[in-house]
Design a protein around this motif. Sequence first.
Motif, PDB file in Angstrom:
ATOM      1  N   GLU A   1       9.517  11.124 -15.968  1.00  0.00           N
ATOM      2  CA  GLU A   1       8.536  11.982 -15.322  1.00  0.00           C
ATOM      3  C   GLU A   1       7.124  11.757 -15.857  1.00  0.00           C
ATOM      4  OE1 GLU A   1       7.047  14.769 -12.677  1.00  0.00           O
ATOM      5  OE2 GLU A   1       8.972  13.717 -12.762  1.00  0.00           O
ATOM      6  N   GLU A   2       7.031  11.523 -17.153  1.00  0.00           N
ATOM      7  CA  GLU A   2       5.714  11.295 -17.735  1.00  0.00           C
ATOM      8  C   GLU A   2       5.076  10.029 -17.167  1.00  0.00           C
ATOM      9  OE1 GLU A   2       3.657  11.717 -22.110  1.00  0.00           O
ATOM     10  OE2 GLU A   2       5.627  10.742 -22.001  1.00  0.00           O
ATOM     11  N   SER A   3       5.869   8.973 -17.005  1.00  0.00           N
ATOM     12  CA  SER A   3       5.344   7.735 -16.431  1.00  0.00           C
ATOM     13  C   SER A   3       4.940   7.937 -14.976  1.00  0.00           C
ATOM     14  CB  SER A   3       6.388   6.614 -16.537  1.00  0.00           C
ATOM     15  OG  SER A   3       6.625   6.271 -17.885  1.00  0.00           O
ATOM     16  N   ARG A   4       5.718   8.756 -14.238  1.00  0.00           N
ATOM     17  CA  ARG A   4       5.361   9.038 -12.846  1.00  0.00           C
ATOM     18  C   ARG A   4       4.006   9.733 -12.770  1.00  0.00           C
ATOM     19  NH1 ARG A   4       4.975  12.968  -9.479  1.00  0.00           N
ATOM     20  NH2 ARG A   4       5.668  14.496 -11.033  1.00  0.00           N
ATOM     21  N   GLU A   5       3.787  10.716 -13.625  1.00  0.00           N
ATOM     22  CA  GLU A   5       2.518  11.437 -13.633  1.00  0.00           C
ATOM     23  C   GLU A   5       1.367  10.517 -14.020  1.00  0.00           C
ATOM     24  OE1 GLU A   5       3.151  14.675 -16.287  1.00  0.00           O
ATOM     25  OE2 GLU A   5       4.428  15.811 -14.890  1.00  0.00           O
ATOM     26  N   ARG A   6       1.634   9.614 -14.952  1.00  0.00           N
ATOM     27  CA  ARG A   6       0.575   8.695 -15.383  1.00  0.00           C
ATOM     28  C   ARG A   6       0.245   7.667 -14.297  1.00  0.00           C
ATOM     29  NH1 ARG A   6       2.062   7.754 -21.863  1.00  0.00           N
ATOM     30  NH2 ARG A   6       1.442   9.877 -22.485  1.00  0.00           N
ATOM     31  N   LEU A   7       1.237   7.249 -13.515  1.00  0.00           N
ATOM     32  CA  LEU A   7       0.960   6.348 -12.395  1.00  0.00           C
ATOM     33  C   LEU A   7       0.099   7.042 -11.345  1.00  0.00           C
ATOM     34  CD1 LEU A   7       4.307   4.409 -11.778  1.00  0.00           C
ATOM     35  CD2 LEU A   7       2.164   3.518 -12.719  1.00  0.00           C
TER      36      LEU A   7
ATOM     37  N   ARG B   1       0.831  -1.210   0.000  1.00  0.00           N
ATOM     38  CA  ARG B   1       0.000   0.000   0.000  1.00  0.00           C
ATOM     39  C   ARG B   1       0.866   1.262   0.000  1.00  0.00           C
ATOM     40  NH1 ARG B   1      -3.093  -3.310   3.574  1.00  0.00           N
ATOM     41  NH2 ARG B   1      -2.041  -2.406   5.391  1.00  0.00           N
ATOM     42  N   GLN B   2       1.940   1.226   0.782  1.00  0.00           N
ATOM     43  CA  GLN B   2       2.793   2.406   0.884  1.00  0.00           C
ATOM     44  C   GLN B   2       3.557   2.685  -0.408  1.00  0.00           C
ATOM     45  OE1 GLN B   2       3.118   4.717   3.397  1.00  0.00           O
ATOM     46  NE2 GLN B   2       1.301   3.683   4.199  1.00  0.00           N
ATOM     47  N   LEU B   3       3.753   1.672  -1.241  1.00  0.00           N
ATOM     48  CA  LEU B   3       4.474   1.851  -2.496  1.00  0.00           C
ATOM     49  C   LEU B   3       3.638   2.561  -3.563  1.00  0.00           C
ATOM     50  CD1 LEU B   3       6.374  -1.554  -2.731  1.00  0.00           C
ATOM     51  CD2 LEU B   3       7.422   0.712  -2.582  1.00  0.00           C
ATOM     52  N   GLU B   4       2.342   2.628  -3.391  1.00  0.00           N
ATOM     53  CA  GLU B   4       1.507   3.323  -4.372  1.00  0.00           C
ATOM     54  C   GLU B   4       1.953   4.780  -4.496  1.00  0.00           C
ATOM     55  OE1 GLU B   4      -2.433   2.772  -2.814  1.00  0.00           O
ATOM     56  OE2 GLU B   4      -2.647   0.768  -3.680  1.00  0.00           O
ATOM     57  N   PRO B   5       1.976   5.342  -5.727  1.00  0.00           N
ATOM     58  CA  PRO B   5       1.363   4.809  -6.945  1.00  0.00           C
ATOM     59  C   PRO B   5       2.209   3.797  -7.724  1.00  0.00           C
ATOM     60  CG  PRO B   5       2.303   6.939  -7.420  1.00  0.00           C
ATOM     61  CD  PRO B   5       2.509   6.708  -5.944  1.00  0.00           C
ATOM     62  N   MET B   6       3.387   3.420  -7.211  1.00  0.00           N
ATOM     63  CA  MET B   6       4.172   2.410  -7.931  1.00  0.00           C
ATOM     64  C   MET B   6       3.442   1.067  -7.888  1.00  0.00           C
ATOM     65  SD  MET B   6       8.215   3.075  -7.123  1.00  0.00           S
ATOM     66  CE  MET B   6       8.079   2.768  -5.367  1.00  0.00           C
ATOM     67  N   PRO B   7       3.229   0.436  -9.024  1.00  0.00           N
ATOM     68  CA  PRO B   7       2.605  -0.890  -9.016  1.00  0.00           C
ATOM     69  C   PRO B   7       3.524  -1.888  -8.316  1.00  0.00           C
ATOM     70  CG  PRO B   7       2.634   0.079 -11.224  1.00  0.00           C
ATOM     71  CD  PRO B   7       3.546   0.898 -10.387  1.00  0.00           C
TER      72      PRO B   7
ATOM     73  N   LEU C   1      11.534 -12.285  -0.399  1.00  0.00           N
ATOM     74  CA  LEU C   1      10.969 -12.453   0.930  1.00  0.00           C
ATOM     75  C   LEU C   1      11.333 -13.809   1.520  1.00  0.00           C
ATOM     76  CD1 LEU C   1       7.423 -11.031   0.151  1.00  0.00           C
ATOM     77  CD2 LEU C   1       9.418  -9.805   1.036  1.00  0.00           C
ATOM     78  N   ALA C   2      11.927 -14.657   0.702  1.00  0.00           N
ATOM     79  CA  ALA C   2      12.367 -15.995   1.093  1.00  0.00           C
ATOM     80  C   ALA C   2      13.510 -16.332   0.151  1.00  0.00           C
ATOM     81  CB  ALA C   2      11.210 -16.989   0.957  1.00  0.00           C
ATOM     82  N   PRO C   3      14.169 -17.497   0.324  1.00  0.00           N
ATOM     83  CA  PRO C   3      15.187 -17.880  -0.659  1.00  0.00           C
ATOM     84  C   PRO C   3      14.641 -17.776  -2.072  1.00  0.00           C
ATOM     85  CG  PRO C   3      15.246 -19.380   1.186  1.00  0.00           C
ATOM     86  CD  PRO C   3      14.064 -18.463   1.423  1.00  0.00           C
ATOM     87  N   GLN C   4      15.507 -17.625  -3.052  1.00  0.00           N
ATOM     88  CA  GLN C   4      15.075 -17.215  -4.390  1.00  0.00           C
ATOM     89  C   GLN C   4      14.102 -18.156  -5.081  1.00  0.00           C
ATOM     90  OE1 GLN C   4      18.016 -15.825  -7.073  1.00  0.00           O
ATOM     91  NE2 GLN C   4      18.749 -14.238  -5.703  1.00  0.00           N
ATOM     92  N   VAL C   5      13.905 -19.349  -4.526  1.00  0.00           N
ATOM     93  CA  VAL C   5      12.854 -20.205  -5.076  1.00  0.00           C
ATOM     94  C   VAL C   5      11.514 -19.879  -4.436  1.00  0.00           C
ATOM     95  CG1 VAL C   5      14.418 -22.079  -5.636  1.00  0.00           C
ATOM     96  CG2 VAL C   5      13.393 -21.994  -3.366  1.00  0.00           C
ATOM     97  N   GLY C   6      11.499 -18.917  -3.477  1.00  0.00           N
ATOM     98  CA  GLY C   6      10.276 -18.604  -2.756  1.00  0.00           C
ATOM     99  C   GLY C   6       9.620 -17.335  -3.228  1.00  0.00           C
ATOM    100  N   ALA C   7       8.976 -16.631  -2.276  1.00  0.00           N
ATOM    101  CA  ALA C   7       8.204 -15.438  -2.620  1.00  0.00           C
ATOM    102  C   ALA C   7       9.106 -14.232  -2.819  1.00  0.00           C
ATOM    103  CB  ALA C   7       7.178 -15.159  -1.526  1.00  0.00           C
ATOM    104  N   ARG C   8       8.620 -13.296  -3.636  1.00  0.00           N
ATOM    105  CA  ARG C   8       9.350 -12.055  -3.884  1.00  0.00           C
ATOM    106  C   ARG C   8       8.362 -10.910  -4.037  1.00  0.00           C
ATOM    107  NH1 ARG C   8      10.865 -15.170  -9.254  1.00  0.00           N
ATOM    108  NH2 ARG C   8       9.053 -14.719 -10.537  1.00  0.00           N
ATOM    109  N   LEU C   9       8.777  -9.743  -3.603  1.00  0.00           N
ATOM    110  CA  LEU C   9       7.999  -8.530  -3.819  1.00  0.00           C
ATOM    111  C   LEU C   9       8.555  -7.854  -5.063  1.00  0.00           C
ATOM    112  CD1 LEU C   9       6.811  -5.982  -1.187  1.00  0.00           C
ATOM    113  CD2 LEU C   9       7.809  -5.191  -3.330  1.00  0.00           C
ATOM    114  N   VAL C  10       7.700  -7.597  -6.023  1.00  0.00           N
ATOM    115  CA  VAL C  10       8.108  -6.968  -7.285  1.00  0.00           C
ATOM    116  C   VAL C  10       7.431  -5.602  -7.371  1.00  0.00           C
ATOM    117  CG1 VAL C  10       8.188  -7.169  -9.794  1.00  0.00           C
ATOM    118  CG2 VAL C  10       8.279  -9.233  -8.381  1.00  0.00           C
ATOM    119  N   ALA C  11       8.222  -4.561  -7.516  1.00  0.00           N
ATOM    120  CA  ALA C  11       7.694  -3.198  -7.635  1.00  0.00           C
ATOM    121  C   ALA C  11       8.226  -2.558  -8.910  1.00  0.00           C
ATOM    122  CB  ALA C  11       8.089  -2.357  -6.415  1.00  0.00           C
ATOM    123  N   TYR C  12       7.443  -1.640  -9.470  1.00  0.00           N
ATOM    124  CA  TYR C  12       7.811  -0.980 -10.717  1.00  0.00           C
ATOM    125  C   TYR C  12       7.896   0.528 -10.482  1.00  0.00           C
ATOM    126  CZ  TYR C  12       6.793  -5.409 -13.019  1.00  0.00           C
ATOM    127  OH  TYR C  12       6.793  -6.719 -13.396  1.00  0.00           O
ATOM    128  N   ALA C  13       9.108   1.062 -10.562  1.00  0.00           N
ATOM    129  CA  ALA C  13       9.322   2.500 -10.388  1.00  0.00           C
ATOM    130  C   ALA C  13       9.254   3.195 -11.749  1.00  0.00           C
ATOM    131  CB  ALA C  13      10.680   2.760  -9.745  1.00  0.00           C
TER     132      ALA C  13
END
Length: 291
Positions: free
Chosen positions: A274-280, A126-132, A258-270
């Motif tokens: 600037e145009e992409s930031r405004e569109r997000l 939630r805190q990462l918004e507007p980054m998907p 979030l775990a060893p690389q065969v496990g879960a991961r958090l993926v975020a898109y920055a």
Amino acid sequence: MAVTQTPSAAHDGSRIRRRELAAFLRSRRERIAPERVGLPRGRRRRTPGLRREEVAQLASVGVTWYTWLEQARDIHVSAGVVDAIARALLLDSNERGHLFTLAGVADPAPDTSCSGVPDTVLAMLRQLEPMPACVQNARYDIRAYNRTYGALLCDLDEVRPEDRNCMVMAFTNPGWEAGLVDREETRRLMVANYRAAMAEHVAEPAWKHTVKRLQRESPEFRELWERHEVVQTLASKVKRFRNPHVGLLNLCPARLWLAPQVGARLVAYAPADEESRERLEKLLAIVSERA
């Protein structure tokens, strides 16, 4: 001192589990009105709910075979057939898990809701918004996501939980496919990465289920899978997405394990510009208005 289970005890346990499975199937079958699954009730229906042959028809399995299950006979049950029965009986996630446990097989399409994702990680999304951002496992199952990720390529809330898999949607979901600007290269790398990761999970039903499903539903996947290409990780270059609400987005992926690389991961898109930031930010405003 270790306790060793005797063959007779193991046999008794298996028999009890088969009886529990039979009783559970009957109880779930009898609670479903024929109208719920598009079947006529008819005047001579004496069985509460569905008949055995109707469940077999809905699940595309043999009537005799399904009858044997409800008679607690000692027969082999595959994950694919149990999955079909779970869908035919309209089981929720708890009932589905119970069915697979009683059947003694691993669920090839486990619940992909936010269950199992710590509250602290959900707060991070939630805190990462507007980054998907999303949490996914090595099979590309999406376990949780924030609002902008949910609207990035399609309306993810409208996708069935068992279908919320990045690779599955890249080959079978028209909206998701249309949003991948570099679709051919993205899909090629995803398949190669999946094959490399699967080397450590070749005997696990969930991994094989995804491959078999895509081989059945996508000629493009079959062609890529037969190449036997492998890559260990996906490239972290700028990714281009075409969002139906705000247009082209140039995003830089970041992965937090979030775990060893065969496990879960958090993926975020920055945003890469600037145009992409405004569109997000605009996209977040759109999805916020819907809530």
